[in-house]
Scaffold this active site. Sequence first.
Site, mmCIF file in Angstrom:
data_model
loop_
_atom_site.group_PDB
_atom_site.id
_atom_site.type_symbol
_atom_site.label_atom_id
_atom_site.label_comp_id
_atom_site.label_asym_id
_atom_site.label_seq_id
_atom_site.Cartn_x
_atom_site.Cartn_y
_atom_site.Cartn_z
ATOM 1 C CE1 TYR A 161 -3.746 2.345 0.536
ATOM 2 C CE2 TYR A 161 -2.438 3.398 2.111
ATOM 3 C CZ TYR A 161 -3.743 3.333 1.369
ATOM 4 O OH TYR A 161 -4.380 4.518 1.265
ATOM 5 C CG ASP A 263 5.943 4.119 0.902
ATOM 6 O OD1 ASP A 263 6.026 4.755 1.865
ATOM 7 O OD2 ASP A 263 4.628 3.880 0.480
ATOM 8 C CE LYS A 291 1.164 5.571 7.853
ATOM 9 N NZ LYS A 291 -0.283 5.463 8.119
HETATM 10 C C1 LIG Z 1 3.587 2.687 3.041
HETATM 11 C C2 LIG Z 1 2.518 3.524 3.002
HETATM 12 N N1 LIG Z 1 2.898 4.457 1.976
HETATM 13 C C3 LIG Z 1 1.821 5.438 2.096
HETATM 14 C C4 LIG Z 1 0.683 5.716 2.888
HETATM 15 C C5 LIG Z 1 -0.295 6.655 2.580
HETATM 16 O O1 LIG Z 1 -0.118 7.584 3.782
HETATM 17 P P1 LIG Z 1 -1.205 8.632 3.665
HETATM 18 O O2 LIG Z 1 -2.351 8.027 4.812
HETATM 19 O O3 LIG Z 1 -0.880 9.637 5.008
HETATM 20 O O4 LIG Z 1 -2.026 8.978 2.723
HETATM 21 C C6 LIG Z 1 0.483 4.597 3.943
HETATM 22 C C7 LIG Z 1 -0.556 4.846 4.683
HETATM 23 O O5 LIG Z 1 -0.699 3.972 5.656
HETATM 24 C C8 LIG Z 1 1.502 3.657 4.035
HETATM 25 O O6 LIG Z 1 1.430 2.818 4.904
#
Ligand SMILES: Cc1ncc(COP(=O)(O)O)c(C=O)c1O
Length: 451
Positions: A161, A263, A291
């Site tokens: 994700y 990521d 985060k």
């Molecule tokens: C690995 C990863 N990338 C991107 C995101 C997306 O972040 P956001 O919810 O701040 O848009 C998340 C969200 O949980 C994530 O776990």
Amino acid sequence: MGDRFSTNAVRIIEEETPKLRAATTASKALFQRAEQHLPLGVASSFQAGDPYPIYLAKGMGGHVWDVDGTEYVDFHGGFGCNVVGHAHPKIVEAIDRAARTGTHFAVTTEVTVAFAEELCRRFKLDKVRFANSGTEATMDAIRIARAATGRDVVCKIEGSYHGHHDTVMFSVVPNADAMGGREAPASAPMSKGIPAEMAKWTVAVPFNDVEAAQRLFDERGSELACLIMEPIMMNIGVVLPQPGYLEAIRDLCTKHGVVFIFDEVKSGATVAEGGAIERFGVQPDLACFAKAIGGGTPTAAFGGKAEVMDIIEHGAAQQGTFNGNPLVAAAGLAALTEVLTPDAYVHLSELGTRLAEGCAKAIAEHGLPAHTVDLGAKGCISYRAEPLQNYRDFLETRTELYEASFPWVVNRGVFMTPGDEEQWTISVQHTDTDIDAYVEAFAAFCAAVAA
Ligand SMILES: Cc1ncc(COP(=O)(O)O)c(C=O)c1O
């Protein structure tokens, strides 16, 4: 599976769910009000609960209180953001200062520059840009990679994700029957509302499988703009990269001129001061953060090599009204420089090991088909005896055990994320007593489910 664990799990769910409902009547009432104006009664679909979510009222240190007034030790951590804990005095002070001197100008301020300098130092980046969520960070990093390479196709990891923009919403949680073969996973969209034609821009490969990536790169390397991956998969519990995997992918990307994107939205500033980049010693071309870097405020960033980032100066759009405003920059800078210090990571590591080892001991004692993963502030219990290598392994985890554990621990004062794809988050304000509360509740669960 039909063994005693399953039988007991069903019984536990039947016994614990009514207790949870009885203890959360104010949440139920707030849900009934919320659903009038918020789909599913929540601000984001990930916050939804069955039949309703537990709504929180406040957080202090490592604890949260729900709207019924029940206190919990918080291991949810706002989906991994609150490594500083709640209402940390340094963060309160930074936010207070910003609130008194202006939270937003859409003009870059010195605190934003200092925040950028700290991110570059920690994660060994030449340059960064800001965004407001992990979604925006991965969206922008992919735009920059496409612009820098002049290529369009994006490679991602099956079952990962990266936020909710269209390009990365393929092959996120494919059902077993729609996954296609391991050799060439199908590109299935996670949501309605994504044009079917978008599938041609996103290809997936399984995690921890160098050969599968090699095959794809040999066939289509010249079409690939980037390979985006979580260096530690953290949306199916926690899946560690096998030794040599990240290095091999790094080499493949270099050989084929593909931008390698980490990521680190979940791993950055949690699994080590310098995130997975530090922990594994592999440097991507670009990395995405959100985060925990904001100290509990909504901010995000991405950055990396100057030769890639400089495309922003030559025609690649990267913008946003709220990007890096003084409110989030002050909170983020205080989090990274005043709270998440080297000492803090030692504390997080001790707490993480105490929790993971305590849970592992209970698992072993009662013979549960489960294991723990310990990465300091982040870790999890996965209901499968052997560690996971990729998404297909995650499909073999014992969902019913997770489903029984959730009401069990919540009823015993442990606030956890809803969903077995998540993991715990520990904050610098947690104490040994907080950790032991989780271990105690979990050990009792193991005894009950193994009875
Ligand atoms: C690995 C990863 N990338 C991107 C995101 C997306 O972040 P956001 O919810 O701040 O848009 C998340 C969200 O949980 C994530 O776990």
